[in-house]
Motif scaffolding. Structure first.
Motif, PDB file in Angstrom:
ATOM      1  N   VAL A 161     -41.984  16.831  45.755  1.00  0.00           N
ATOM      2  CA  VAL A 161     -40.589  16.508  45.471  1.00  0.00           C
ATOM      3  C   VAL A 161     -40.519  15.181  44.720  1.00  0.00           C
ATOM      4  N   ALA A 162     -39.969  15.207  43.523  1.00  0.00           N
ATOM      5  CA  ALA A 162     -39.811  13.996  42.707  1.00  0.00           C
ATOM      6  C   ALA A 162     -38.330  13.638  42.638  1.00  0.00           C
ATOM      7  N   GLN A 163     -37.998  12.454  43.098  1.00  0.00           N
ATOM      8  CA  GLN A 163     -36.608  12.026  43.065  1.00  0.00           C
ATOM      9  C   GLN A 163     -36.237  11.546  41.675  1.00  0.00           C
ATOM     10  N   GLN A 164     -35.066  11.976  41.205  1.00  0.00           N
ATOM     11  CA  GLN A 164     -34.545  11.511  39.931  1.00  0.00           C
ATOM     12  C   GLN A 164     -33.666  10.285  40.150  1.00  0.00           C
ATOM     13  N   LYS A 165     -33.217   9.705  39.076  1.00  0.00           N
ATOM     14  CA  LYS A 165     -32.353   8.531  39.157  1.00  0.00           C
ATOM     15  C   LYS A 165     -31.025   8.910  39.794  1.00  0.00           C
ATOM     16  N   ILE A 166     -30.584   8.095  40.741  1.00  0.00           N
ATOM     17  CA  ILE A 166     -29.304   8.324  41.405  1.00  0.00           C
ATOM     18  C   ILE A 166     -28.178   8.109  40.397  1.00  0.00           C
ATOM     19  N   THR A 167     -27.199   8.986  40.413  1.00  0.00           N
ATOM     20  CA  THR A 167     -26.033   8.840  39.548  1.00  0.00           C
ATOM     21  C   THR A 167     -24.805   8.667  40.431  1.00  0.00           C
ATOM     22  N   ALA A 168     -23.887   7.815  40.002  1.00  0.00           N
ATOM     23  CA  ALA A 168     -22.729   7.492  40.836  1.00  0.00           C
ATOM     24  C   ALA A 168     -21.474   7.396  39.979  1.00  0.00           C
ATOM     25  N   GLY A 169     -20.335   7.551  40.630  1.00  0.00           N
ATOM     26  CA  GLY A 169     -19.058   7.458  39.944  1.00  0.00           C
ATOM     27  C   GLY A 169     -17.947   7.970  40.838  1.00  0.00           C
ATOM     28  N   THR A 170     -16.884   8.434  40.226  1.00  0.00           N
ATOM     29  CA  THR A 170     -15.775   9.033  40.954  1.00  0.00           C
ATOM     30  C   THR A 170     -15.726  10.519  40.634  1.00  0.00           C
ATOM     31  N   VAL A 171     -14.810  11.218  41.267  1.00  0.00           N
ATOM     32  CA  VAL A 171     -14.678  12.659  41.022  1.00  0.00           C
ATOM     33  C   VAL A 171     -14.442  12.940  39.543  1.00  0.00           C
ATOM     34  N   GLU A 172     -13.670  12.074  38.888  1.00  0.00           N
ATOM     35  CA  GLU A 172     -13.377  12.304  37.469  1.00  0.00           C
ATOM     36  C   GLU A 172     -14.614  12.141  36.592  1.00  0.00           C
ATOM     37  N   ASP A 173     -15.655  11.494  37.129  1.00  0.00           N
ATOM     38  CA  ASP A 173     -16.886  11.275  36.366  1.00  0.00           C
ATOM     39  C   ASP A 173     -17.912  12.380  36.565  1.00  0.00           C
ATOM     40  N   ILE A 174     -17.536  13.468  37.226  1.00  0.00           N
ATOM     41  CA  ILE A 174     -18.516  14.476  37.618  1.00  0.00           C
ATOM     42  C   ILE A 174     -19.228  15.085  36.414  1.00  0.00           C
ATOM     43  N   PHE A 175     -18.541  15.211  35.277  1.00  0.00           N
ATOM     44  CA  PHE A 175     -19.190  15.797  34.097  1.00  0.00           C
ATOM     45  C   PHE A 175     -20.273  14.869  33.556  1.00  0.00           C
ATOM     46  N   ARG A 176     -19.975  13.569  33.523  1.00  0.00           N
ATOM     47  CA  ARG A 176     -20.993  12.610  33.087  1.00  0.00           C
ATOM     48  C   ARG A 176     -22.174  12.611  34.044  1.00  0.00           C
ATOM     49  N   MET A 177     -21.895  12.659  35.323  1.00  0.00           N
ATOM     50  CA  MET A 177     -22.951  12.628  36.318  1.00  0.00           C
ATOM     51  C   MET A 177     -23.848  13.858  36.215  1.00  0.00           C
ATOM     52  N   GLU A 178     -23.225  15.007  35.973  1.00  0.00           N
ATOM     53  CA  GLU A 178     -24.030  16.232  35.803  1.00  0.00           C
ATOM     54  C   GLU A 178     -24.923  16.127  34.588  1.00  0.00           C
ATOM     55  N   LYS A 179     -24.418  15.541  33.505  1.00  0.00           N
ATOM     56  CA  LYS A 179     -25.245  15.388  32.298  1.00  0.00           C
ATOM     57  C   LYS A 179     -26.423  14.453  32.547  1.00  0.00           C
ATOM     58  N   GLU A 180     -26.221  13.420  33.356  1.00  0.00           N
ATOM     59  CA  GLU A 180     -27.323  12.518  33.674  1.00  0.00           C
ATOM     60  C   GLU A 180     -28.415  13.254  34.446  1.00  0.00           C
ATOM     61  N   ILE A 181     -28.003  14.113  35.377  1.00  0.00           N
ATOM     62  CA  ILE A 181     -28.981  14.919  36.117  1.00  0.00           C
ATOM     63  C   ILE A 181     -29.679  15.889  35.172  1.00  0.00           C
ATOM     64  N   LEU A 182     -28.901  16.526  34.310  1.00  0.00           N
ATOM     65  CA  LEU A 182     -29.434  17.506  33.360  1.00  0.00           C
ATOM     66  C   LEU A 182     -30.496  16.892  32.458  1.00  0.00           C
ATOM     67  N   PHE A 183     -30.172  15.768  31.816  1.00  0.00           N
ATOM     68  CA  PHE A 183     -31.126  15.164  30.889  1.00  0.00           C
ATOM     69  C   PHE A 183     -32.296  14.521  31.636  1.00  0.00           C
ATOM     70  N   GLY A 184     -32.081  14.208  32.923  1.00  0.00           N
ATOM     71  CA  GLY A 184     -33.204  13.776  33.739  1.00  0.00           C
ATOM     72  C   GLY A 184     -34.201  14.900  33.947  1.00  0.00           C
ATOM     73  N   ILE A 185     -33.699  16.114  34.155  1.00  0.00           N
ATOM     74  CA  ILE A 185     -34.572  17.291  34.277  1.00  0.00           C
ATOM     75  C   ILE A 185     -35.321  17.521  32.974  1.00  0.00           C
ATOM     76  N   VAL A 186     -34.601  17.452  31.864  1.00  0.00           N
ATOM     77  CA  VAL A 186     -35.209  17.647  30.547  1.00  0.00           C
ATOM     78  C   VAL A 186     -36.339  16.646  30.327  1.00  0.00           C
ATOM     79  N   GLN A 187     -36.090  15.400  30.695  1.00  0.00           N
ATOM     80  CA  GLN A 187     -37.100  14.353  30.512  1.00  0.00           C
ATOM     81  C   GLN A 187     -38.305  14.576  31.415  1.00  0.00           C
ATOM     82  N   GLN A 188     -38.068  14.899  32.678  1.00  0.00           N
ATOM     83  CA  GLN A 188     -39.170  15.089  33.615  1.00  0.00           C
ATOM     84  C   GLN A 188     -40.038  16.287  33.252  1.00  0.00           C
ATOM     85  N   LEU A 189     -39.440  17.295  32.668  1.00  0.00           N
ATOM     86  CA  LEU A 189     -40.197  18.490  32.279  1.00  0.00           C
ATOM     87  C   LEU A 189     -40.742  18.392  30.857  1.00  0.00           C
TER      88      LEU A 189
END
Length: 429
Positions: A161-189
């Motif tokens: 299990v490899a932990q990615q960078k924690i992303t934080a914000g408010t509910v309105e920031d959920i799209f940005r937060m999802e993109k940070e997780i997404l591009f983190g996956i792209v980078q790790q792979l």
């Protein structure tokens, strides 16, 4: 049977019908999916060990675990998975596990309505699904609408299990937060993206947080078999964003499967969804939706809410709000390109007929022919470059920060958007 028994016995048989999908599948679990899961489990009972996974480019997304203690964030458990799966399926070089297959299998294995898989059993679930990698994580929440997400990427064969960078914000920031997780996956792979793929990945699922939460609630209701209530939540999503393709497709899918009355399931419906008690925990989805959509309206202009009690089934009419805009990182991967320039992408929550002006400062200027253009009525593309260049030397680039002001944008009803200011740096937004 206990869950542990299935984990020990399930194997190659599961992947004989399905390993992964490269095309976005439906969101509604069908009888065909359930039959597949039943047969997969039966076949697995005959096997003695789990098989190895040969396809290294297969990726699955498990549901995220809401550890915040705040039930209004429950829709994000499946919601984040839906957003990530939708985006990952846009990448040609990987295969992605369909959500409905995951849901059908979890149902068959008695994981309950939440479908949450813990870290210890996740690698085995990945083997069952033929996924070499699994994405998942925990959702934590603070005061008000604050939240943070701790994503992880699991190497299934190595059970690492490899932990990615924690992303934080408010509910309105959920799209940005999802993109940070997404591009983190792209980078790790170490996935190499084409410019077309990167531009597609930068697009949000919808421009409306309220529409997204309503859709996520609808998916969960559908998974529980509450199809009439699910259809109404899809309708609510479309009332907030009539260009929300996934909500529209899911509603149509339910109609084509005969799971909802087409006469009542329309995007013009004003009847709110009745509260539906969860199978586990006893909380009301009406109450959850009310709180979630209340959080999501902050800065978003949403004017409807769901009633969790009482006899008043009439929601407030949507406010006549002007358009709003969100931005993505520069198309080159989140970094401003010295001298050469690039393209900035902005997205509106409704169709736009024109924008009066886009100004760029900080030693940068608009570039291209034309320097700005509206695409598909809901996207604004803006070209940029350093103010002056000679060979590889940039002149008048007096800052590493580019400031972009978008003003005077009007929707088709003539409502004008408030001026929006965005900042980009050499490290991204």
């Amino acid at each position: 049977m206990k869950k542990s028994y299935f984990f020990k016995m399930l194997c190659t048989g599961i992947t004989w019908v399905y390993c992964a999908a490269t095309v976005q599948a439906g969101q509604i679990v069908t009888q065909k999916d359930r039959d597949w899961a039943k047969q997969a489990v039966r076949m697995a009972e005959k096997e003695k060990k789990l098989s190895s996974i040969s396809a290294r480019n297969t990726v699955g997304v498990l549901y995220f675990n809401n550890t915040s203690g705040r039930s209004e964030l429950n829709p994000l458990q499946k919601g984040l998975a839906i957003m990530l799966i939708t985006d990952l399926m846009k990448i040609d070089s990987i295969q992605v596990v369909e959500r409905v297959k995951l849901q059908a299998l979890l149902d068959e294995m008695y994981f309950g309505s939440s479908g949450i898989v813990d870290a210890k059993t996740a690698p085995r679930v990945g083997q069952l699904l033929g996924a070499y990698y699994l994405s998942s994580g925990d959702i934590a929440g603070g005061a008000a609408s604050d939240l943070s997400i701790t994503p992880v990427l699991i190497d299934v064969p190595l059970e690492k299990v490899a932990q990615q960078k924690i992303t934080a914000g408010t509910v309105e920031d959920i799209f940005r937060m999802e993109k940070e997780i997404l591009f983190g996956i792209v980078q790790q792979l170490n996935i190499s993206l084409s410019s077309r793929e990167r531009a597609e990945l930068n697009k949000p699922l919808t421009a409306s947080a309220a529409a997204a939460f309503a859709f996520f609630l609808g998916i969960d209701l559908s998974d529980k078999g509450s199809y009439a209530e699910a259809a109404k939540m899809f309708e609510k999503a479309l009332l907030e964003d009539k260009y929300f393709t996934l909500a529209k497709d899911s509603l149509q899918e339910m109609k084509s499967l005969g799971l909802t009355d087409s006469a009542s399931a329309t995007t013009q419906s004003t009847t709110p969804a009745k509260p539906v008690a969860e199978a586990e925990g006893g909380s009301s989805f009406g109450a959850v939706a009310l709180t979630v959509l209340g959080l999501a309206v902050v800065g978003g202009g949403v004017a409807f809410a769901l009633s969790s009690s009482g006899d008043d089934d009439t929601p407030a009419a949507p406010a006549a709000e002007g358009p709003s805009i969100t931005s993505s990182n520069p198309a080159n991967g989140g970094r401003l390109e010295d001298c050469q320039g690039g393209t900035l992408y902005f997205y509106f929550n409704k169709a736009i007929q024109n924008c009066a002006d886009v100004t760029i400062s900080g030693g940068w200027s608009r570039s291209g022919n034309p320097p700005q253009s509206i695409v598909n009525s809901t996207e604004l593309h803006v070209g940029y470059a350093a103010s002056r260049t000679t060979g590889s030397v940039c002149y008048d680039k007096d800052s590493d920060t580019m400031t972009v002001v978008v003003s005077g944008c009007q929707d088709r009803e003539g409502r004008t958007m408030q001026n929006a200011t965005f900042s980009f740096t050499d490290g991204g937004m």
